[in-house]
Design a protein around this motif. Structure first.
Motif, PDB file in Angstrom:
ATOM      1  N   LEU A  71      -4.108  14.349   3.036  1.00 11.39           N
ATOM      2  CA  LEU A  71      -4.532  13.461   1.679  1.00 11.39           C
ATOM      3  C   LEU A  71      -3.284  12.449   1.699  1.00 11.39           C
ATOM      4  CD1 LEU A  71      -5.169  16.443  -0.684  1.00 11.39           C
ATOM      5  CD2 LEU A  71      -6.809  14.648   0.210  1.00 11.39           C
ATOM      6  N   GLU A  72      -2.113  12.541   1.983  1.00 11.27           N
ATOM      7  CA  GLU A  72      -1.180  11.866   1.796  1.00 11.27           C
ATOM      8  C   GLU A  72      -1.139  10.657   2.805  1.00 11.27           C
ATOM      9  OE1 GLU A  72       2.595  14.461  -0.082  1.00 11.27           O
ATOM     10  OE2 GLU A  72       2.471  14.067   2.130  1.00 11.27           O
ATOM     11  N   ALA A  73      -1.853  10.840   3.967  1.00 11.61           N
ATOM     12  CA  ALA A  73      -2.099   9.677   5.209  1.00 11.61           C
ATOM     13  C   ALA A  73      -3.131   8.663   4.738  1.00 11.61           C
ATOM     14  CB  ALA A  73      -2.566  10.446   6.227  1.00 11.61           C
ATOM     15  N   ILE A  74      -4.045   8.896   3.536  1.00  5.67           N
ATOM     16  CA  ILE A  74      -4.876   8.079   3.175  1.00  5.67           C
ATOM     17  C   ILE A  74      -4.371   6.869   2.151  1.00  5.67           C
ATOM     18  CG2 ILE A  74      -7.211   7.690   1.788  1.00  5.67           C
ATOM     19  CD1 ILE A  74      -7.761  10.728   2.461  1.00  5.67           C
ATOM     20  N   ASP A  75      -4.608   5.546   2.594  1.00  8.44           N
ATOM     21  CA  ASP A  75      -4.066   4.716   1.960  1.00  8.44           C
ATOM     22  C   ASP A  75      -4.867   4.166   0.804  1.00  8.44           C
ATOM     23  OD1 ASP A  75      -2.390   2.160   1.331  1.00  8.44           O
ATOM     24  OD2 ASP A  75      -2.907   1.136   2.865  1.00  8.44           O
ATOM     25  N   GLY A  76      -4.658   4.027  -0.470  1.00 13.14           N
ATOM     26  CA  GLY A  76      -5.377   3.513  -1.617  1.00 13.14           C
ATOM     27  C   GLY A  76      -6.143   4.722  -2.005  1.00 13.14           C
ATOM     28  N   ALA A  77      -6.689   4.509  -3.507  1.00 12.24           N
ATOM     29  CA  ALA A  77      -7.754   5.525  -3.862  1.00 12.24           C
ATOM     30  C   ALA A  77      -9.004   5.459  -3.102  1.00 12.24           C
ATOM     31  CB  ALA A  77      -7.684   4.931  -5.462  1.00 12.24           C
ATOM     32  N   SER A  78      -9.337   6.888  -2.748  1.00 13.34           N
ATOM     33  CA  SER A  78     -10.240   7.001  -2.217  1.00 13.34           C
ATOM     34  C   SER A  78     -11.187   8.185  -2.637  1.00 13.34           C
ATOM     35  CB  SER A  78     -10.075   6.969  -0.562  1.00 13.34           C
ATOM     36  OG  SER A  78      -9.378   5.973  -0.107  1.00 13.34           O
ATOM     37  N   VAL A  79     -12.593   8.100  -2.148  1.00  8.67           N
ATOM     38  CA  VAL A  79     -13.320   9.307  -2.355  1.00  8.67           C
ATOM     39  C   VAL A  79     -13.132  10.207  -1.005  1.00  8.67           C
ATOM     40  CG1 VAL A  79     -15.660  10.283  -2.772  1.00  8.67           C
ATOM     41  CG2 VAL A  79     -14.814   8.021  -3.650  1.00  8.67           C
ATOM     42  N   VAL A  80     -12.813  11.415  -1.087  1.00  7.84           N
ATOM     43  CA  VAL A  80     -12.479  12.463   0.068  1.00  7.84           C
ATOM     44  C   VAL A  80     -13.263  13.469  -0.208  1.00  7.84           C
ATOM     45  CG1 VAL A  80     -10.866  13.359   1.305  1.00  7.84           C
ATOM     46  CG2 VAL A  80     -10.367  11.673   0.248  1.00  7.84           C
ATOM     47  N   THR A  81     -14.115  13.973   0.965  1.00 14.18           N
ATOM     48  CA  THR A  81     -14.615  15.493   1.000  1.00 14.18           C
ATOM     49  C   THR A  81     -13.763  16.136   2.083  1.00 14.18           C
ATOM     50  OG1 THR A  81     -16.807  14.447   0.848  1.00 14.18           O
ATOM     51  CG2 THR A  81     -16.587  16.498   1.913  1.00 14.18           C
ATOM     52  N   LEU A  82     -13.126  17.241   1.437  1.00 11.02           N
ATOM     53  CA  LEU A  82     -12.220  18.046   2.250  1.00 11.02           C
ATOM     54  C   LEU A  82     -13.018  19.067   2.819  1.00 11.02           C
ATOM     55  CD1 LEU A  82      -8.462  18.706   1.329  1.00 11.02           C
ATOM     56  CD2 LEU A  82     -10.174  20.430   2.041  1.00 11.02           C
ATOM     57  N   LEU A  83     -12.842  19.557   4.061  1.00 11.68           N
ATOM     58  CA  LEU A  83     -13.487  20.669   4.614  1.00 11.68           C
ATOM     59  C   LEU A  83     -12.416  21.577   5.233  1.00 11.68           C
ATOM     60  CD1 LEU A  83     -16.574  19.098   6.752  1.00 11.68           C
ATOM     61  CD2 LEU A  83     -16.520  20.072   4.419  1.00 11.68           C
ATOM     62  N   SER A  84     -12.619  22.817   4.987  1.00 13.84           N
ATOM     63  CA  SER A  84     -11.762  23.910   5.536  1.00 13.84           C
ATOM     64  C   SER A  84     -12.610  25.155   5.532  1.00 13.84           C
ATOM     65  CB  SER A  84     -10.615  24.078   4.835  1.00 13.84           C
ATOM     66  OG  SER A  84      -9.635  25.073   5.087  1.00 13.84           O
ATOM     67  N   HIS A  85     -12.161  26.232   6.479  1.00 10.93           N
ATOM     68  CA  HIS A  85     -12.724  27.656   6.320  1.00 10.93           C
ATOM     69  C   HIS A  85     -11.727  28.460   5.932  1.00 10.93           C
ATOM     70  CE1 HIS A  85     -11.052  27.779  10.301  1.00 10.93           C
ATOM     71  NE2 HIS A  85     -12.050  27.234  10.931  1.00 10.93           N
ATOM     72  N   ASN A  86     -10.573  28.010   5.149  1.00 10.86           N
ATOM     73  CA  ASN A  86      -9.670  28.977   4.570  1.00 10.86           C
ATOM     74  C   ASN A  86     -10.061  29.138   3.214  1.00 10.86           C
ATOM     75  OD1 ASN A  86      -7.108  29.339   3.048  1.00 10.86           O
ATOM     76  ND2 ASN A  86      -6.267  29.771   5.047  1.00 10.86           N
ATOM     77  N   ARG A  87     -10.236  30.283   2.825  1.00 10.01           N
ATOM     78  CA  ARG A  87     -10.520  30.578   1.332  1.00 10.01           C
ATOM     79  C   ARG A  87      -9.599  30.506   0.414  1.00 10.01           C
ATOM     80  NH1 ARG A  87     -15.890  33.093   1.013  1.00 10.01           N
ATOM     81  NH2 ARG A  87     -16.531  33.559   2.939  1.00 10.01           N
ATOM     82  N   TYR A  88      -8.225  30.509   0.772  1.00  5.26           N
ATOM     83  CA  TYR A  88      -7.412  30.397  -0.256  1.00  5.26           C
ATOM     84  C   TYR A  88      -7.123  28.930  -0.410  1.00  5.26           C
ATOM     85  CZ  TYR A  88      -2.275  29.489  -1.234  1.00  5.26           C
ATOM     86  OH  TYR A  88      -1.159  29.126  -1.644  1.00  5.26           O
ATOM     87  N   LEU A  89      -7.185  28.175   0.493  1.00  6.64           N
ATOM     88  CA  LEU A  89      -6.978  26.667   0.107  1.00  6.64           C
ATOM     89  C   LEU A  89      -8.119  26.155  -1.036  1.00  6.64           C
ATOM     90  CD1 LEU A  89      -5.929  23.781   0.615  1.00  6.64           C
ATOM     91  CD2 LEU A  89      -7.433  23.500   2.689  1.00  6.64           C
ATOM     92  N   ILE A  90      -9.325  26.490  -0.630  1.00  6.27           N
ATOM     93  CA  ILE A  90     -10.437  25.967  -1.421  1.00  6.27           C
ATOM     94  C   ILE A  90     -10.556  26.722  -2.749  1.00  6.27           C
ATOM     95  CG2 ILE A  90     -13.087  25.741  -1.485  1.00  6.27           C
ATOM     96  CD1 ILE A  90     -11.699  24.044   0.757  1.00  6.27           C
ATOM     97  N   ARG A  91     -10.245  28.023  -2.853  1.00  6.37           N
ATOM     98  CA  ARG A  91     -10.381  28.687  -4.235  1.00  6.37           C
ATOM     99  C   ARG A  91      -9.238  28.561  -4.981  1.00  6.37           C
ATOM    100  NH1 ARG A  91     -12.493  35.111  -2.513  1.00  6.37           N
ATOM    101  NH2 ARG A  91     -14.699  34.304  -2.211  1.00  6.37           N
ATOM    102  N   SER A  92      -7.958  27.996  -4.417  1.00  2.45           N
ATOM    103  CA  SER A  92      -6.855  27.725  -5.076  1.00  2.45           C
ATOM    104  C   SER A  92      -7.057  26.233  -5.691  1.00  2.45           C
ATOM    105  CB  SER A  92      -5.754  27.838  -4.391  1.00  2.45           C
ATOM    106  OG  SER A  92      -5.286  29.066  -3.970  1.00  2.45           O
ATOM    107  N   LEU A  93      -7.584  25.419  -4.814  1.00  4.60           N
ATOM    108  CA  LEU A  93      -7.982  24.076  -5.509  1.00  4.60           C
ATOM    109  C   LEU A  93      -8.797  23.912  -6.636  1.00  4.60           C
ATOM    110  CD1 LEU A  93      -8.422  22.248  -1.925  1.00  4.60           C
ATOM    111  CD2 LEU A  93      -6.726  21.651  -3.798  1.00  4.60           C
ATOM    112  N   SER A  94      -9.925  24.724  -6.464  1.00  4.37           N
ATOM    113  CA  SER A  94     -10.817  24.918  -7.729  1.00  4.37           C
ATOM    114  C   SER A  94     -10.457  25.789  -8.720  1.00  4.37           C
ATOM    115  CB  SER A  94     -12.035  25.414  -6.820  1.00  4.37           C
ATOM    116  OG  SER A  94     -12.253  26.548  -6.389  1.00  4.37           O
ATOM    117  N   ASP A  95      -9.833  26.875  -8.530  1.00  3.14           N
ATOM    118  CA  ASP A  95      -9.607  27.965  -9.652  1.00  3.14           C
ATOM    119  C   ASP A  95      -8.353  27.964 -10.254  1.00  3.14           C
ATOM    120  OD1 ASP A  95     -12.387  28.500  -9.186  1.00  3.14           O
ATOM    121  OD2 ASP A  95     -11.935  30.245  -7.969  1.00  3.14           O
TER     122      ASP A  95
END
Length: 225
Positions: A71-95
């Motif tokens: 995320l920090e490597a993206i220059d300027g405001a952007s629309v990002v689709t983040l993919l992972s199979h780590n449940r901790y990451l995705i659930r912590s982001l959303s909940d």
């Protein structure tokens, strides 16, 4: 693939904002060390940036670190689709992240206020979410077809002259060490260029060969103490 919108803050959105696919992965060498990797692509599958390194931390922290760096490597405001199979990451982001943000990334533990786990990285993620519009997707794969037995030798029924045929790699020459009859070569399959397809293929292959991630034992815990 389960998409979860995590752009709860008022992120400036533009019709001309860049769109990216961010794939975050990690693997463990030991209980407290491993590697992280992120791959950033444009929506048409063109690779923009890929980076990775070894670092200290468990699998959850390493995956979170991949997301932070991506995320920090993206220059300027952007629309990002983040993919992972780590449940901790995705659930912590959303909940969990909205609650942590409200409490300044600390929580009460036996009368003391301490930082939530990996608070240093979550603060950086929260800053990135104030810049980008992020959609997080949990991706997982499971083998659903039965395993087929592999046969290295196929013996055909005897022919009329009493001989039989077999198909294998052939005997080795005891002098040269080379096979007397070369084994048939498998047709090479070109690897996809975009990281999403490569990641999905590699993920399916790793589940088939290893049966999932490595499980650490009590001996591993004793060695890391």
């Amino acid at each position: 693939m389960l998409p979860v919108s995590i752009a709860e803050q008022d992120v400036p959105q533009s019709a001309h904002a860049s769109e990216y696919l961010l794939v975050c992965t990690a693997s463990s060498f030991a209980i407290d060390r491993g590697s992280w990797n992120f791959s950033l692509e444009s929506v048409d599958g063109q690779s923009v940036l890929e980076a990775g390194d070894e670092d200290l931390g468990d699998l959850n922290r390493l995956t979170l670190l991949a997301a932070v760096r991506g995320l920090e490597a993206i220059d300027g405001a952007s629309v990002v689709t983040l993919l992972s199979h780590n449940r901790y990451l995705i659930r912590s982001l959303s909940d969990s992240l909205p609650r942590w943000r409200e409490n300044n990334f600390v929580w009460e533990h036996f009368g003391r206020r301490i930082d939530v786990q990996h608070a240093d990285l979550w603060r950086r993620v929260d800053t990135a979410l104030s810049i980008h519009c992020v959609e997080a997707c949990l991706v997982s794969s499971r083998r659903v077809s039965p395993m087929m037995a592999q046969q290295s030798t196929i013996v055909q029924p005897p022919s009329n002259d009493g001989t039989s045929w077999r198909i294998d790699a052939g005997h080795q020459d005891h002098v040269s060490g080379k096979a007397a009859i070369p084994a048939p070569k498998r047709a090479s399959t070109a690897r996809p260029k975009d990281s999403l397809r490569r990641w999905l293929l590699d993920s399916a292959t790793s589940h088939a060969t290893r049966g999932g991630g490595r499980r650490f034992t009590a001996a591993d815990l004793a060695e890391s103490a």
